[in-house]
Design a protein around this motif. Structure first.
Motif, PDB file in Angstrom:
ATOM      1  N   ALA A 132       0.829  -1.210   0.000  1.00 61.49           N
ATOM      2  CA  ALA A 132       0.000   0.000   0.000  1.00 61.49           C
ATOM      3  C   ALA A 132       0.864   1.261   0.000  1.00 61.49           C
ATOM      4  O   ALA A 132       0.506   2.269  -0.619  1.00 61.49           O
ATOM      5  N   GLU A 133       2.010   1.207   0.678  1.00 64.83           N
ATOM      6  CA  GLU A 133       2.904   2.383   0.717  1.00 64.83           C
ATOM      7  C   GLU A 133       3.360   2.779  -0.689  1.00 64.83           C
ATOM      8  O   GLU A 133       3.504   3.959  -0.991  1.00 64.83           O
ATOM      9  N   GLN A 134       3.604   1.772  -1.525  1.00 62.70           N
ATOM     10  CA  GLN A 134       4.103   2.096  -2.865  1.00 62.70           C
ATOM     11  C   GLN A 134       3.100   2.968  -3.620  1.00 62.70           C
ATOM     12  O   GLN A 134       3.482   3.849  -4.378  1.00 62.70           O
ATOM     13  N   HIS A 135       1.807   2.734  -3.387  1.00 63.88           N
ATOM     14  CA  HIS A 135       0.775   3.524  -4.074  1.00 63.88           C
ATOM     15  C   HIS A 135       0.426   4.786  -3.300  1.00 63.88           C
ATOM     16  O   HIS A 135       0.492   5.890  -3.813  1.00 63.88           O
ATOM     17  N   ARG A 136       0.070   4.617  -2.048  1.00 63.16           N
ATOM     18  CA  ARG A 136      -0.481   5.747  -1.301  1.00 63.16           C
ATOM     19  C   ARG A 136       0.582   6.780  -0.954  1.00 63.16           C
ATOM     20  O   ARG A 136       0.318   7.975  -0.984  1.00 63.16           O
ATOM     21  N   LEU A 137       1.755   6.303  -0.579  1.00 61.79           N
ATOM     22  CA  LEU A 137       2.784   7.215  -0.079  1.00 61.79           C
ATOM     23  C   LEU A 137       3.753   7.610  -1.191  1.00 61.79           C
ATOM     24  O   LEU A 137       3.943   8.794  -1.468  1.00 61.79           O
ATOM     25  N   PHE A 138       4.348   6.619  -1.856  1.00 62.99           N
ATOM     26  CA  PHE A 138       5.368   6.969  -2.845  1.00 62.99           C
ATOM     27  C   PHE A 138       4.756   7.567  -4.111  1.00 62.99           C
ATOM     28  O   PHE A 138       5.378   8.392  -4.777  1.00 62.99           O
ATOM     29  N   ARG A 139       3.536   7.161  -4.469  1.00 62.40           N
ATOM     30  CA  ARG A 139       2.884   7.777  -5.632  1.00 62.40           C
ATOM     31  C   ARG A 139       1.886   8.842  -5.196  1.00 62.40           C
ATOM     32  O   ARG A 139       1.123   9.357  -6.012  1.00 62.40           O
ATOM     33  N   TYR A 193       3.220  10.138   7.766  1.00 64.73           N
ATOM     34  CA  TYR A 193       2.920   8.780   7.301  1.00 64.73           C
ATOM     35  C   TYR A 193       1.411   8.509   7.376  1.00 64.73           C
ATOM     36  O   TYR A 193       0.799   8.001   6.435  1.00 64.73           O
ATOM     37  N   ARG A 194       0.821   8.864   8.512  1.00 65.15           N
ATOM     38  CA  ARG A 194      -0.618   8.634   8.685  1.00 65.15           C
ATOM     39  C   ARG A 194      -1.405   9.422   7.642  1.00 65.15           C
ATOM     40  O   ARG A 194      -2.392   8.934   7.080  1.00 65.15           O
ATOM     41  N   GLU A 195      -0.985  10.660   7.393  1.00 63.43           N
ATOM     42  CA  GLU A 195      -1.727  11.496   6.446  1.00 63.43           C
ATOM     43  C   GLU A 195      -1.615  10.980   5.015  1.00 63.43           C
ATOM     44  O   GLU A 195      -2.582  11.010   4.267  1.00 63.43           O
ATOM     45  N   THR A 196      -0.431  10.505   4.638  1.00 61.32           N
ATOM     46  CA  THR A 196      -0.285  10.033   3.256  1.00 61.32           C
ATOM     47  C   THR A 196      -0.878   8.636   3.083  1.00 61.32           C
ATOM     48  O   THR A 196      -1.363   8.306   2.007  1.00 61.32           O
ATOM     49  N   MET A 197      -0.834   7.825   4.122  1.00 57.10           N
ATOM     50  CA  MET A 197      -1.347   6.453   4.016  1.00 57.10           C
ATOM     51  C   MET A 197      -2.838   6.368   4.325  1.00 57.10           C
ATOM     52  O   MET A 197      -3.474   5.331   4.081  1.00 57.10           O
ATOM     53  N   GLY A 198      -3.392   7.412   4.926  1.00 52.92           N
ATOM     54  CA  GLY A 198      -4.805   7.372   5.304  1.00 52.92           C
ATOM     55  C   GLY A 198      -5.081   6.369   6.412  1.00 52.92           C
ATOM     56  O   GLY A 198      -6.090   5.662   6.389  1.00 52.92           O
ATOM     57  N   VAL A 199      -4.166   6.305   7.406  1.00 52.78           N
ATOM     58  CA  VAL A 199      -4.364   5.351   8.517  1.00 52.78           C
ATOM     59  C   VAL A 199      -4.364   6.083   9.852  1.00 52.78           C
ATOM     60  O   VAL A 199      -3.840   7.172   9.977  1.00 52.78           O
TER      61      VAL A 199
END
Ligand code: FES
Ligand SMILES: [Fe+2]
Length: 413
Positions: free
Chosen positions: A32-39, A407-413
């Motif tokens: 999920a990080e590859q999409h939500r955070l890195f992209r 991290y929480r803001e970019t990952m939505g967690v």
């Protein structure tokens, strides 16, 4: 935020002071990080303009896991595109750097120009009137995926996001000031190397933001007075808490009557180096800052440690491995003696550095220590409070809490 499949994860009620170990060893979270955070709405370090001085110069790098080519085109503009062939996905370029008019994929020789446009398809019209691509095939529809590029003081950033603010805004005033302070005139590259970590990429990004361990884990720093909590300094975060600057001023040290004279088991304050030239240097900045780590969320740290200037860029390789790419820098106008001092001091950093090898070792100890942990087990990040404020106190984990907020803001967690 790019929508990705749901992840089975819940942040603990204690917010930024509790970091679940699951975040460091869960494959679904890593994916999920590859999409939500890195992209997502984030900027990423791609390199330096001085690495690509001439038209056609290129380097390859990574944004998250994604392989990237950065290339200066014939007009001098910088371009970045994914190093993944539009035909069947092969890495188009396998060199770390070089100069190209076109990039030709080794698999079936499709070729791409300095902006990533598809300009050639082998046997496009078949052979002797047979085979080949259909007439409807349009080269313009099959370029390499391009990134948005922005440059700040010769530092090249890239993003997949169309809506993230320009880099200057993204960084905020403190990061702008401190990065400009080091990148204050043309630089030169003194060397590159990388360091392979057997730990999740975030473990290193916590470590590099963590002033708490600096004079404890790193005996060299504490014992020889390169960095101690008894020195003046600061831990600064931008308004959102995403990025940080942690600095110390070595000349202000006074350990008399401090905790260093008490029972810190690992720090020996009476030691001297047999060969002090190892850490000898010169005061380089008027503000007297001798150690400064400037970290831009999510994946890059700019450093001034004594006279060691450089960049550290983390690349995730798998859920429990990562690779740190170091670029050592000096100034284009410095003399040979200054360059030699920087290189000598750099024996303290990098994969076998007298200081930095301890970071790679200890982050792996964490990765091994959390094996078998339950989903509700978490690390404690309470030093210095619960928030992500800036301050002059460095016995704090405020900067880590800022990382986890981002991290929480970019990952939505
Ligand atoms: S995969 Fe690149 S040309 Fe076929
Ligand atoms: Fe460290």
């Amino acid at each position: 935020m790019v929508e990705t499949p749901a992840i089975d994860f819940e942040w603990p009620a204690k917010g930024l002071t509790r970091i679940p170990y699951q975040l460091f060893n869960d494959q679904n979270i890593y994916d999920a990080e590859q999409h939500r955070l890195f992209r997502g709405e984030t900027w990423h370090y791609l390199g330096l303009g001085i690495e690509l001085p001439s038209p056609g110069d290129f380097k390859t790098t990574f944004l998250g896991e994604t392989p990237i080519i950065v290339c200066r085109d014939k007009n001098g503009e910088l371009n970045a595109f994914v190093n993944r062939c539009a035909h069947r996905g092969a890495m188009v370029c396998h060199h770390q750097s070089g100069n190209r008019k076109v990039f030709t994929c080794p698999y079936h020789n499709w070729s791409f120009d300095q902006k990533g446009n598809l300009v050639g398809v082998a046997f496009r019209n078949g052979v002797r009137g047979e085979g080949g691509m259909p007439a409807s095939f349009n080269l313009a529809d099959h370029g390499l995926e391009t990134l948005r590029v922005d440059v700040f003081h010769d530092v090249i950033f890239g993003t997949f996001s169309n809506c993230v603010a320009p880099v200057e805004t993204y960084l905020g005033p403190d990061l702008r000031h401190h990065i400009s302070r080091v990148f204050n005139r043309p630089m030169k590259v003194l060397g590159h190397y990388s360091q392979f970590f057997r730990n999740n990429w975030k473990m290193y990004m916590e470590n590099v933001r963590d002033p708490y361990h600096a004079s404890i884990l790193h005996l060299f720093f504490g014992s020889f007075g390169l960095s101690r909590h008894t020195m003046d300094g600061a831990a600064l975060l931008d308004e959102r808490g995403w990025h940080s600057v942690v600095y110390t001023k070595r000349a202000t040290d006074d350990i008399r009557g401090s905790e260093y004279e008490g029972d810190l088991p690992s720090v020996k304050t009476g030691l001297v180096l047999e060969d002090p030239s190892l850490i000898a240097g010169w005061p380089e900045f008027d503000d007297k800052i001798t150690n400064c780590l400037m970290t831009v969320f999510p994946s890059v740290t700019f450093q001034q440690i004594s006279n060691c200037l450089g960049v550290r860029h983390i690349v995730p390789r798998s859920v429990d491995t990562s690779e740190l790419f170091w670029t050592l820098l000096g100034y284009a106008d410095e003399d040979e003696k200054q360059t030699r001092i920087r290189i000598k001091q750099s024996n303290l950093y990098g994969p076998a550095g007298l200081v930095a090898l301890e970071d790679g070792a200890v982050t792996n100890m964490v990765q091994r220590g959390i094996l078998g942990a339950d989903k509700d087990e978490a690390s404690i990040v309470e030093l210095g409070g619960e928030g992500y404020e800036s301050g002059t106190n460095r016995v704090t984990e405020t900067v880590l809490r800022g990382f986890w907020k981002a991290y929480r803001e970019t990952m939505g967690v």
